[in-house]
Enzyme design. Sequence first.
Site, PDB file in Angstrom:
ATOM      1  N   LYS A 157       0.894  -1.166   0.000  1.00 18.44           N
ATOM      2  CA  LYS A 157       0.000   0.000   0.000  1.00 18.44           C
ATOM      3  C   LYS A 157       0.930   1.213   0.000  1.00 18.44           C
ATOM      4  CE  LYS A 157      -3.821   2.372   1.991  1.00 18.44           C
ATOM      5  NZ  LYS A 157      -5.278   2.289   1.788  1.00 18.44           N
TER       6      LYS A 157
ATOM      7  N   ASP B  93      -4.859  -0.783   7.714  1.00 15.49           N
ATOM      8  CA  ASP B  93      -4.689  -1.475   6.422  1.00 15.49           C
ATOM      9  C   ASP B  93      -3.376  -2.255   6.350  1.00 15.49           C
ATOM     10  OD1 ASP B  93      -6.895   0.094   6.023  1.00 15.49           O
ATOM     11  OD2 ASP B  93      -6.277   0.807   4.050  1.00 15.49           O
TER      12      ASP B  93
ATOM     13  N   GLU C 225      -2.833  -2.401  -2.681  1.00 15.34           N
ATOM     14  CA  GLU C 225      -4.056  -1.649  -2.372  1.00 15.34           C
ATOM     15  C   GLU C 225      -3.812  -0.188  -2.686  1.00 15.34           C
ATOM     16  OE1 GLU C 225      -5.710  -1.794   1.670  1.00 15.34           O
ATOM     17  OE2 GLU C 225      -6.935  -0.036   1.212  1.00 15.34           O
ATOM     18  N   GLY C 226      -4.760   0.434  -3.340  1.00 16.08           N
ATOM     19  CA  GLY C 226      -4.656   1.862  -3.607  1.00 16.08           C
ATOM     20  C   GLY C 226      -4.985   2.679  -2.365  1.00 16.08           C
TER      21      GLY C 226
ATOM     22  N   GLY D  77      -7.900   5.527  -1.243  1.00 17.12           N
ATOM     23  CA  GLY D  77      -9.131   6.167  -1.723  1.00 17.12           C
ATOM     24  C   GLY D  77      -9.528   5.560  -3.066  1.00 17.12           C
TER      25      GLY D  77
HETATM   26  N1  LIG Z   1     -16.862  -8.013   3.496  1.00 15.95           N
HETATM   27  C1  LIG Z   1     -16.768  -7.250   4.590  1.00 15.95           C
HETATM   28  N2  LIG Z   1     -16.803  -7.788   5.822  1.00 15.95           N
HETATM   29  C2  LIG Z   1     -16.696  -7.036   6.924  1.00 15.95           C
HETATM   30  N3  LIG Z   1     -16.549  -5.703   6.914  1.00 15.95           N
HETATM   31  C3  LIG Z   1     -16.517  -5.095   5.713  1.00 15.95           C
HETATM   32  C4  LIG Z   1     -16.622  -5.827   4.492  1.00 15.95           C
HETATM   33  N4  LIG Z   1     -16.535  -4.960   3.477  1.00 15.95           N
HETATM   34  C5  LIG Z   1     -16.388  -3.741   4.019  1.00 15.95           C
HETATM   35  N5  LIG Z   1     -16.376  -3.804   5.366  1.00 15.95           N
HETATM   36  C6  LIG Z   1     -16.240  -2.695   6.338  1.00 15.95           C
HETATM   37  O1  LIG Z   1     -16.269  -1.469   5.663  1.00 15.95           O
HETATM   38  C7  LIG Z   1     -15.317  -0.581   6.184  1.00 15.95           C
HETATM   39  C8  LIG Z   1     -14.393  -0.133   5.094  1.00 15.95           C
HETATM   40  O2  LIG Z   1     -13.695  -1.251   4.573  1.00 15.95           O
HETATM   41  P1  LIG Z   1     -12.158  -1.134   4.197  1.00 15.95           P
HETATM   42  O3  LIG Z   1     -11.367  -0.650   5.343  1.00 15.95           O
HETATM   43  O4  LIG Z   1     -11.768  -2.429   3.575  1.00 15.95           O
HETATM   44  O5  LIG Z   1     -12.259   0.016   3.087  1.00 15.95           O
HETATM   45  P2  LIG Z   1     -11.061   0.695   2.275  1.00 15.95           P
HETATM   46  O6  LIG Z   1     -11.585   0.990   0.920  1.00 15.95           O
HETATM   47  O7  LIG Z   1      -9.859  -0.162   2.371  1.00 15.95           O
HETATM   48  O8  LIG Z   1     -10.864   2.039   3.101  1.00 15.95           O
HETATM   49  P3  LIG Z   1      -9.594   3.031   3.044  1.00 15.95           P
HETATM   50  O9  LIG Z   1      -9.932   4.057   2.034  1.00 15.95           O
HETATM   51  O10 LIG Z   1      -9.547   3.574   4.428  1.00 15.95           O
HETATM   52  O11 LIG Z   1      -8.382   2.212   2.703  1.00 15.95           O
HETATM   53  C9  LIG Z   1     -14.576  -1.321   7.292  1.00 15.95           C
HETATM   54  O12 LIG Z   1     -15.099  -0.958   8.527  1.00 15.95           O
HETATM   55  C10 LIG Z   1     -14.871  -2.761   7.004  1.00 15.95           C
HETATM   56  O13 LIG Z   1     -14.948  -3.494   8.167  1.00 15.95           O
HETATM   57 MG   LIG Z   2      -8.012   0.320   3.094  1.00 21.74          MG
END
Ligand SMILES: Nc1ncnc2c1ncn2[C@@H]1O[C@H](COP(=O)(O)OP(=O)(O)OP(=O)(O)O)[C@@H](O)[C@H]1O
Ligand SMILES: [Mg+2]
Length: 223
Positions: free
Chosen positions: A37, A53, A112-113, A115
């Site tokens: 990341k 992350d 992972e990107g 946003g």
């Molecule tokens: N399949 C899933 N099971 C459980 N929780 C999930 C699932 N998909 C999304 N979430 C919940 O949604 C929220 C955001 O998910 P995640 O952190 O993966 O997003 P992100 O796109 O990586 O965010 P960021 O921009 O901060 O990197 C988290 O609280 C996560 O627990």
């Molecule tokens: Mg993330």
Amino acid sequence: MRGLFVTGTDTGAGKTVVAAAVAAALRSGGTSVAAFKPVVTGTDEPEPGRPMDHELLAVVTGAVPNQVAPLRFGPPVSPHLAAELAGAAIEPAELVTAARDAAARADALIAEGVGGLLVPLTLGYSVRDFAVDLGLPLLVAARPGLGTINHTLLTLEAAAAAGLDVRAVGLTPWAAAPGAMERSNRATIAALGRVEVATLPRVGVTPPELAAAGAALAPERWL
Ligand SMILES: Nc1ncnc2c1ncn2[C@@H]1O[C@H](COP(=O)(O)OP(=O)(O)OP(=O)(O)O)[C@@H](O)[C@H]1O
Ligand SMILES: [Mg+2]
């Protein structure tokens, strides 16, 4: 480079969950996996009970968190602003080199990107530019509910405009009993985006749970 670049329609769209599930599944299937990341922001404000992350990606790949994410900033803001506030400079070429080094240590790289695709890492270099430089195909994490058709199709257009190859959209978290809207969203994104739409159920943060959920996606075929 072999692997996948996991982007999302937005921040909080589920990129880390999708990336961790795919990485855990590949690893449990015998593929060695490195995760990367480029920038983590918001380390000042972790979500209670949830690893950050780079911590989760490190656990599922057997790595050290700071190896997964070379640049970490406290405020929960865009990378370019976080760097500016810290008086630091983000050097895109260094990020590309670090990702290539990580990929060289494994059979596959799961990146992972930050946003969505048009988020600036610097004012002149976006997450999309980084994905292009890595040359990896994309997985797009998206929400199942209201608003996702527009966000997802915009992301697919932004990917196509840069020549990026999208292997699939992953709707997450996908309910055990999705409603008519969610099921329609899935079919509509597949039809209008001409793309595979996979779904990831709600899953915990342990590697075995993530590996089981990821295995159901059969991610080897996307590499
Ligand atoms: N399949 C899933 N099971 C459980 N929780 C999930 C699932 N998909 C999304 N979430 C919940 O949604 C929220 C955001 O998910 P995640 O952190 O993966 O997003 P992100 O796109 O990586 O965010 P960021 O921009 O901060 O990197 C988290 O609280 C996560 O627990
Ligand atoms: Mg993330």
